[in-house]
Scaffold this motif. Structure first.
Motif, PDB file in Angstrom:
ATOM      1  N   TYR A   1       0.811  -1.214   0.000  1.00 34.16           N
ATOM      2  CA  TYR A   1       0.000   0.000   0.000  1.00 34.16           C
ATOM      3  C   TYR A   1       0.843   1.262   0.000  1.00 34.16           C
ATOM      4  CZ  TYR A   1      -3.846  -3.163   0.816  1.00 34.16           C
ATOM      5  OH  TYR A   1      -4.759  -4.177   0.687  1.00 34.16           O
ATOM      6  N   LEU A   2       2.156   1.117   0.209  1.00 30.91           N
ATOM      7  CA  LEU A   2       3.043   2.268   0.100  1.00 30.91           C
ATOM      8  C   LEU A   2       3.191   2.711  -1.351  1.00 30.91           C
ATOM      9  CD1 LEU A   2       5.802   1.179   2.640  1.00 30.91           C
ATOM     10  CD2 LEU A   2       4.196   3.074   2.910  1.00 30.91           C
ATOM     11  N   GLY A   3       2.953   1.775  -2.290  1.00 25.79           N
ATOM     12  CA  GLY A   3       2.966   2.113  -3.710  1.00 25.79           C
ATOM     13  C   GLY A   3       4.313   2.117  -4.376  1.00 25.79           C
ATOM     14  N   PHE A   4       5.370   1.667  -3.683  1.00 26.04           N
ATOM     15  CA  PHE A   4       6.703   1.695  -4.272  1.00 26.04           C
ATOM     16  C   PHE A   4       6.806   0.842  -5.539  1.00 26.04           C
ATOM     17  CE2 PHE A   4       8.153   2.473   0.288  1.00 26.04           C
ATOM     18  CZ  PHE A   4       8.135   3.853   0.120  1.00 26.04           C
ATOM     19  N   ASP A   5       6.070  -0.268  -5.588  1.00 21.78           N
ATOM     20  CA  ASP A   5       6.137  -1.163  -6.744  1.00 21.78           C
ATOM     21  C   ASP A   5       5.004  -0.921  -7.729  1.00 21.78           C
ATOM     22  OD1 ASP A   5       8.406  -2.413  -5.719  1.00 21.78           O
ATOM     23  OD2 ASP A   5       7.220  -3.854  -4.575  1.00 21.78           O
ATOM     24  N   ASN A   6       4.205   0.084  -7.495  1.00 21.07           N
ATOM     25  CA  ASN A   6       3.073   0.361  -8.368  1.00 21.07           C
ATOM     26  C   ASN A   6       3.543   1.203  -9.555  1.00 21.07           C
ATOM     27  OD1 ASN A   6       0.600   1.511  -9.485  1.00 21.07           O
ATOM     28  ND2 ASN A   6      -0.370   0.644  -7.665  1.00 21.07           N
ATOM     29  N   PRO A   7       3.258   0.757 -10.785  1.00 16.39           N
ATOM     30  CA  PRO A   7       3.707   1.511 -11.952  1.00 16.39           C
ATOM     31  C   PRO A   7       2.960   2.846 -12.147  1.00 16.39           C
ATOM     32  CG  PRO A   7       2.384  -0.374 -12.619  1.00 16.39           C
ATOM     33  CD  PRO A   7       2.571  -0.470 -11.139  1.00 16.39           C
ATOM     34  N   ASP A   8       1.823   3.001 -11.493  1.00 11.84           N
ATOM     35  CA  ASP A   8       1.048   4.236 -11.617  1.00 11.84           C
ATOM     36  C   ASP A   8       1.661   5.306 -10.714  1.00 11.84           C
ATOM     37  OD1 ASP A   8      -0.774   6.291 -11.668  1.00 11.84           O
ATOM     38  OD2 ASP A   8      -2.484   5.084 -11.025  1.00 11.84           O
ATOM     39  N   PRO A   9       2.212   6.381 -11.295  1.00 14.28           N
ATOM     40  CA  PRO A   9       2.840   7.419 -10.466  1.00 14.28           C
ATOM     41  C   PRO A   9       1.836   8.168  -9.581  1.00 14.28           C
ATOM     42  CG  PRO A   9       2.753   8.123 -12.751  1.00 14.28           C
ATOM     43  CD  PRO A   9       2.270   6.694 -12.714  1.00 14.28           C
ATOM     44  N   ASP A  10       0.571   8.075  -9.895  1.00  8.95           N
ATOM     45  CA  ASP A  10      -0.468   8.748  -9.104  1.00  8.95           C
ATOM     46  C   ASP A  10      -1.157   7.803  -8.126  1.00  8.95           C
ATOM     47  OD1 ASP A  10      -0.036  11.195 -10.454  1.00  8.95           O
ATOM     48  OD2 ASP A  10      -1.294  10.511 -12.117  1.00  8.95           O
ATOM     49  N   PHE A  11      -0.547   6.630  -7.898  1.00 15.02           N
ATOM     50  CA  PHE A  11      -1.162   5.643  -7.006  1.00 15.02           C
ATOM     51  C   PHE A  11      -1.389   6.217  -5.618  1.00 15.02           C
ATOM     52  CE2 PHE A  11      -0.541   2.498  -3.610  1.00 15.02           C
ATOM     53  CZ  PHE A  11      -1.608   1.657  -3.866  1.00 15.02           C
TER      54      PHE A  11
END
Length: 159
Positions: free
Chosen positions: A94-104
């Motif tokens: 949920y920190l979003g470090f591995d999420n490809p969406d920069p606006d996650f």
């Protein structure tokens, strides 16, 4: 101000959790003292240790950790009796470090919780469309340790 760490029984903590679980979620974001809530979620500080601004000794920190962990264990045992075994949820994604969406942006309350804790235990009470979670969190090493309870709609938590 959140409750300071006092000898609090697991039964008393369970009554607080059950009361918060039954409350309707607000339609807009709200913050009232030691509680944050919004559409589909609620987070509350159940127990808080002293802060560590003046005393960050290993003895002081260890004593606070043991006390908060004991509160968590007692409350978790009662929730398990009522709701069955919890599932462990890693808050790291949920920190979003591995999420490809920069606006996650993580959905709440996970967006809030992942800034304080690495994981949480989650119970899904029978005959309820909500879940209950417990976590121990700390915003910064000088800040108090907190036993947090979170509540959410079933759809807010994958699984």
């Amino acid at each position: 101000m959140p409750p300071q760490h006092l000898a609090c029984s697991a039964e008393a903590l369970l009554r607080v959790v059950e009361s918060l679980h039954a409350m309707p979620f607000p339609h807009t974001e709200e913050k009232a003292g030691d509680r944050w809530s919004g559409p589909g979620y609620r987070v509350a500080v159940l127990v808080e240790s002293q802060d560590f601004w003046q005393d960050r000794s290993s003895e002081s920190v260890e004593e606070a950790e043991e006390s908060i962990e004991a509160d968590l264990a007692g409350l978790a045992a009662l929730l398990t009796e009522r709701c069955g075994a919890p599932e462990a949820v890693d808050l790291g994604p949920y920190l979003g470090f591995d999420n490809p969406d920069p606006d996650f942006q993580a959905p709440e309350p996970m967006g809030f919780l992942c800034g304080l804790a690495g994981s949480m235990q989650v119970w899904r009470p029978p005959a309820s469309d909500r879940w209950i979670a417990l976590a121990i969190g700390q915003a910064d090493p000088e800040w108090p340790l907190q036993l947090l309870a979170a509540f959410g709609e079933g759809s807010a938590l994958p699984g």
